[in-house]
Design a protein around this motif. Structure first.
Motif, PDB file in Angstrom:
ATOM      1  N   ASP A  93      29.213  45.191  43.057  1.00 20.42           N
ATOM      2  CA  ASP A  93      29.338  46.264  42.078  1.00 20.42           C
ATOM      3  C   ASP A  93      30.286  47.332  42.611  1.00 20.42           C
ATOM      4  N   ALA A  94      31.583  46.989  42.625  1.00 23.62           N
ATOM      5  CA  ALA A  94      32.609  47.900  43.132  1.00 23.62           C
ATOM      6  C   ALA A  94      32.292  48.378  44.541  1.00 23.62           C
ATOM      7  N   GLY A  95      31.802  47.458  45.369  1.00 21.17           N
ATOM      8  CA  GLY A  95      31.501  47.772  46.754  1.00 21.17           C
ATOM      9  C   GLY A  95      30.035  47.997  47.034  1.00 21.17           C
TER      10      GLY A  95
ATOM     11  N   GLY B  97      43.426  40.630  43.796  1.00 20.67           N
ATOM     12  CA  GLY B  97      43.013  41.475  42.680  1.00 20.67           C
ATOM     13  C   GLY B  97      41.930  42.415  43.153  1.00 20.67           C
ATOM     14  N   MET B  98      41.943  43.617  42.677  1.00 23.88           N
ATOM     15  CA  MET B  98      40.947  44.604  43.091  1.00 23.88           C
ATOM     16  C   MET B  98      40.514  45.408  41.882  1.00 23.88           C
ATOM     17  N   ASP B  99      39.373  46.053  42.008  1.00 22.49           N
ATOM     18  CA  ASP B  99      38.888  46.934  40.961  1.00 22.49           C
ATOM     19  C   ASP B  99      39.830  48.130  40.871  1.00 22.49           C
ATOM     20  N   PRO B 100      40.525  48.317  39.755  1.00 21.32           N
ATOM     21  CA  PRO B 100      41.484  49.425  39.662  1.00 21.32           C
ATOM     22  C   PRO B 100      40.853  50.801  39.781  1.00 21.32           C
ATOM     23  N   ARG B 101      39.531  50.867  39.651  1.00 20.23           N
ATOM     24  CA  ARG B 101      38.848  52.155  39.822  1.00 20.23           C
ATOM     25  C   ARG B 101      38.710  52.540  41.286  1.00 20.23           C
ATOM     26  N   ASN B 102      38.926  51.572  42.163  1.00 16.95           N
ATOM     27  CA  ASN B 102      38.691  51.808  43.586  1.00 16.95           C
ATOM     28  C   ASN B 102      39.950  52.367  44.250  1.00 16.95           C
TER      29      ASN B 102
ATOM     30  N   ALA C   8      52.285  42.240  36.657  1.00 18.62           N
ATOM     31  CA  ALA C   8      50.967  41.657  36.915  1.00 18.62           C
ATOM     32  C   ALA C   8      49.886  42.529  36.291  1.00 18.62           C
ATOM     33  N   GLY C   9      48.680  42.014  36.244  1.00 16.87           N
ATOM     34  CA  GLY C   9      47.585  42.759  35.666  1.00 16.87           C
ATOM     35  C   GLY C   9      47.199  43.968  36.500  1.00 16.87           C
ATOM     36  N   GLU C  10      46.458  44.871  35.891  1.00 12.30           N
ATOM     37  CA  GLU C  10      46.011  46.069  36.588  1.00 12.30           C
ATOM     38  C   GLU C  10      45.123  45.677  37.762  1.00 12.30           C
ATOM     39  N   GLY C  11      45.382  46.293  38.892  1.00 14.54           N
ATOM     40  CA  GLY C  11      44.586  46.012  40.079  1.00 14.54           C
ATOM     41  C   GLY C  11      45.122  44.895  40.947  1.00 14.54           C
ATOM     42  N   VAL C  12      46.210  44.242  40.517  1.00  8.36           N
ATOM     43  CA  VAL C  12      46.794  43.169  41.327  1.00  8.36           C
ATOM     44  C   VAL C  12      47.828  43.769  42.274  1.00  8.36           C
ATOM     45  N   MET C  13      47.726  43.429  43.546  1.00  9.01           N
ATOM     46  CA  MET C  13      48.672  43.906  44.547  1.00  9.01           C
ATOM     47  C   MET C  13      49.151  42.735  45.389  1.00  9.01           C
TER      48      MET C  13
END
Length: 247
Positions: free
Chosen positions: A48-50, A210-215, A233-238
């Motif tokens: 849950d987001a960490g 991919g990561m939670d963009p809120r983080n 790329a999609g949001e949160g992709v780095m």
């Protein structure tokens, strides 16, 4: 759980240690099939987001079914784990964190569908989402949460990674560390192991996640290591070009 096949994680988590604190009792080794249940637990405990997602699931194995366990069972996948030897006698063998990766995302996705998921499709039929359970229903299908139902739908229709992501690199990764082991430098060390393996043993020059963009903290952490957003790329992709890796 951040999980990574872009577009599939409802709440990927990426919490990474930043301040090294040497402890010879804690070390990194290659992940093995015997770590499967430990990976599943850590995946749930950070999903849950960490934070722990245990309260969000009745069927707590489901997050790990997609985002953790297959990486130590399927071809083209690999990983590394953090082990606290002081906890080596616990039921998870002292495993307290992991980084999981594949050097061929498309092959990994196909193996997920062909080899890994079929038993879980039988264990968690789509009918369990839409039908009301009774006392005659299997215990593991009773009182499913909305998050469980979301995962059941996902295993029956597993999304695939964006072509943009795979064009950047065939390799992806994700990482989770239990809270008490965060901020001790282990995140950087785990990613360093993946970079070394992909670069030196597989001949690749990049990877993505991919990561939670809120983080926001996770994003800053990645940026310090050389990760950048992938155009289109999609949001949160780095993505990380290994020439930019800041070990």
């Amino acid at each position: 759980m951040q999980h990574t096949i872009e577009g599939t994680a409802p709440y990927p988590s990426h919490h990474f240690p930043t301040c090294p604190r040497p402890n010879p009792a804690i070390f990194i080794r290659r992940a093995a099939t015997e770590d499967s249940k430990a990976l599943s637990y850590i995946c749930l405990a950070t999903a849950d987001a960490g934070a722990s997602a245990e309260a969000l699931h009745k069927a707590g194995e489901l997050p790990g079914v997609i985002y953790a366990e297959p990486y130590v069972h399927l071809p083209t996948a690999f990983g590394f784990v953090i082990v606290d030897s002081a906890k080596s006698q616990d039921k998870y063998g002292g495993v307290v964190g992991y980084v999981l990766s594949t050097y061929d995302t498309r092959a990994f996705e196909q193996a997920m569908k062909d080899q890994w998921l079929p038993p879980y499709l039988e264990r968690y039929p789509l009918s369990a989402v839409d039908a009301e359970t009774t006392s005659d229903s299997p215990e593991h299908l009773r009182e499913l949460t909305r998050n469980d139902e979301q995962f059941i739908r996902r295993i029956h229709n597993l999304p695939t990674s964006s072509d943009i992501n795979v064009a950047f690199s065939p390799a992806h990764m994700h990482i989770d560390i239990l809270q008490e082991y965060q901020r001790q430098g282990w995140g950087r060390k785990l990613i360093s192991e993946v970079v070394r393996h992909l670069r030196d043993e597989k001949g690749l020059d990049s990877l993505w996640l991919g990561m939670d963009p809120r983080n926001g903290n996770a994003k800053k952490f990645y940026q310090r290591l050389g990760f950048k957003e992938i155009p289109g790329a999609g949001e949160g992709v780095m993505g990380l070009r290994f020439e930019d890796w800041k070990d």
